[in-house]
Design a protein around this motif. Structure first.
Motif, mmCIF file in Angstrom:
data_model
loop_
_atom_site.group_PDB
_atom_site.id
_atom_site.type_symbol
_atom_site.label_atom_id
_atom_site.label_comp_id
_atom_site.label_asym_id
_atom_site.label_seq_id
_atom_site.Cartn_x
_atom_site.Cartn_y
_atom_site.Cartn_z
ATOM 1 N N LEU A 1 -4.281 -0.824 -1.477
ATOM 2 C CA LEU A 1 -2.877 -1.887 -1.882
ATOM 3 C C LEU A 1 -2.031 -2.366 -0.714
ATOM 4 O O LEU A 1 -1.573 -3.945 -0.459
ATOM 5 N N LEU A 2 -1.250 -0.949 -0.098
ATOM 6 C CA LEU A 2 -0.312 -1.170 1.020
ATOM 7 C C LEU A 2 -1.150 -1.945 2.202
ATOM 8 O O LEU A 2 -0.151 -2.542 2.795
ATOM 9 N N GLN A 3 -2.289 -1.300 2.410
ATOM 10 C CA GLN A 3 -3.114 -2.534 3.330
ATOM 11 C C GLN A 3 -3.367 -3.534 3.311
ATOM 12 O O GLN A 3 -3.048 -3.913 4.329
ATOM 13 N N ARG A 4 -3.712 -3.693 1.745
ATOM 14 C CA ARG A 4 -3.466 -5.665 1.583
ATOM 15 C C ARG A 4 -2.550 -6.621 1.729
ATOM 16 O O ARG A 4 -2.176 -7.061 1.976
ATOM 17 N N GLU B 1 -9.191 1.541 -7.390
ATOM 18 C CA GLU B 1 -9.101 1.307 -5.946
ATOM 19 C C GLU B 1 -11.028 0.864 -5.333
ATOM 20 O O GLU B 1 -10.761 -0.490 -4.609
ATOM 21 N N ASP B 2 -11.979 1.089 -6.324
ATOM 22 C CA ASP B 2 -12.796 0.249 -6.214
ATOM 23 C C ASP B 2 -12.967 -0.867 -6.325
ATOM 24 O O ASP B 2 -13.746 -1.882 -6.422
ATOM 25 N N THR C 1 -5.777 4.040 -4.597
ATOM 26 C CA THR C 1 -5.208 2.694 -5.673
ATOM 27 C C THR C 1 -4.099 2.218 -4.696
ATOM 28 O O THR C 1 -3.617 0.803 -4.299
ATOM 29 N N LEU C 2 -3.114 2.849 -4.527
ATOM 30 C CA LEU C 2 -1.536 2.631 -4.002
ATOM 31 C C LEU C 2 -2.049 2.116 -2.285
ATOM 32 O O LEU C 2 -1.427 1.382 -1.383
ATOM 33 N N GLU C 3 -2.735 3.528 -1.243
ATOM 34 C CA GLU C 3 -3.050 2.739 -0.014
ATOM 35 C C GLU C 3 -3.963 1.837 -0.087
ATOM 36 O O GLU C 3 -3.213 1.369 1.103
#
Length: 322
Positions: free
Chosen positions: A64-67, A25-26, A60-62
């Motif tokens: 990616l979904l935001q981007r 995530e970072d 990480t998944l969250e």
């Protein structure tokens, strides 16, 4: 020079970046910013970003979904659990739709700028363009040394050698990816599979920088098991070694037995036996256990392959076009 299918490697091209991620995530924002900077002015490159979420337990998944909401180039493959990088990379190759495909890590140790050089070599007619590290200064001494000896051992005993100081970072033409997807192995050592399929290959050199954020998920134990996986996947020499070793030990034992017989017949002196017997028994017992262990490595691989389980399971693919 033309593409193997007869079409020139010029003009518009679709590039798929395959990015396996596990608890990164970072690192995502810095990686995506760098990708944007590298490709924003490349009008002839249609970019697709295939992120494979390998069972991450952080956000990480969250992230990616935001981007993805603001960048339609992102496709996200969410695996049902953590299957490991080799399986995640395989999932990315199955999903990527580009004319050319480049696996790349999110830590930016493989500079995205190098991809532009790879594309230039691909346009010359090469089907595989390797990223060759001219220096491993960013790695620890232990990792550099172990990698050096692994490549030397593997390339000495395997039929298909691995290019040294080359990781998964490479450009592959669609015909190469399609060939890789036909391989049925459940236990996948991707560096070996990349080398095994062949095709017309060249390389570009680059300096590998330090990791920008986060830390490597590969510790010493995982690297050791990774090396065993590579050696047992592409060579049966470790099995053959025990045939020769067994013959050598038998020959030495026979020669020693003859020495005892001759010594006793000539001098009438029995050789004191307890210490030498214990050494012989423990030595031979150790050799047998090691031999059984080597045999077990191959038998275990056969057992897993015989089950024909899939390499990975996909929970969901998040495609902005859906």
């Amino acid at each position: 020079m033309t593409h193997p299918h007869g079409t020139p490697n010029a003009g518009q091209v679709t590039l798929s970046l395959v990015v396996p991620v596990f608890n990164e995530e970072d690192s995502l924002d810095g990686f995506l910013l760098r990708i944007q900077q590298v490709f924003e002015r490349e009008a002839l490159i249609d970019l697709e970003l295939v992120f494979v979420n390998d069972g991450s337990t952080d956000a990480t998944l969250e992230r990616l979904l935001q981007r993805q909401q603001s960048d339609s180039r992102l496709r996200i493959v969410d695996l049902s659990r953590n299957f490991g990088k080799e399986a995640a990379l395989s999932a990315g190759l199955h999903t990527a739709s580009g004319q050319i495909v480049v696996p790349i890590d999110v830590d930016l140790q493989d500079p995205p700028e190098v991809i532009l050089q790879m594309i230039e070599r691909w346009r010359e007619g090469f089907e595989v363009v390797l990223g060759h590290r001219i220096s491993r200064r960013s790695d620890t001494w232990a990792k550099q040394t172990s990698a050096h000896w692994f490549y030397r051992l593997h390339n000495r005993i395997a039929e298909q050698p691995l290019p040294e100081d080359v990781g998964d970072f490479r450009l592959m033409d669609r015909c190469v990816v399609d060939a890789l997807l036909t391989l049925p192995e459940s236990r996948r050592f991707m560096k070996g599979l990349f080398a095994w399929v062949g095709f017309r290959t060249t390389h570009v050199e680059y300096e590998r920088p330090e990791r920008v954020t986060g830390k490597s998920k590969f510790n010493g134990w995982r690297l050791w098991n990774f090396a065993l996986e590579g050696i047992t996947s592409f060579s049966t020499e470790p099995l053959r070694v025990w045939t020769y070793l067994g013959a050598l030990v038998s020959l030495v034992s026979f020669a020693f037995a003859m020495f005892i017989v001759v010594r006793t017949l000539i001098y009438g002196i029995d050789l004191p036996g307890y210490a030498s017997l214990m050494v012989a028994v423990t030595f031979l017992g150790g050799l047998q256990l090691i031999g059984i262990g080597v045999l077990g490595e191959y038998l275990g691989r056969t057992y897993i392959e015989a089950k024909r389980r899939p390499v990975f399971l996909v929970r969901r693919i998040y495609d902005p076009k859906d």
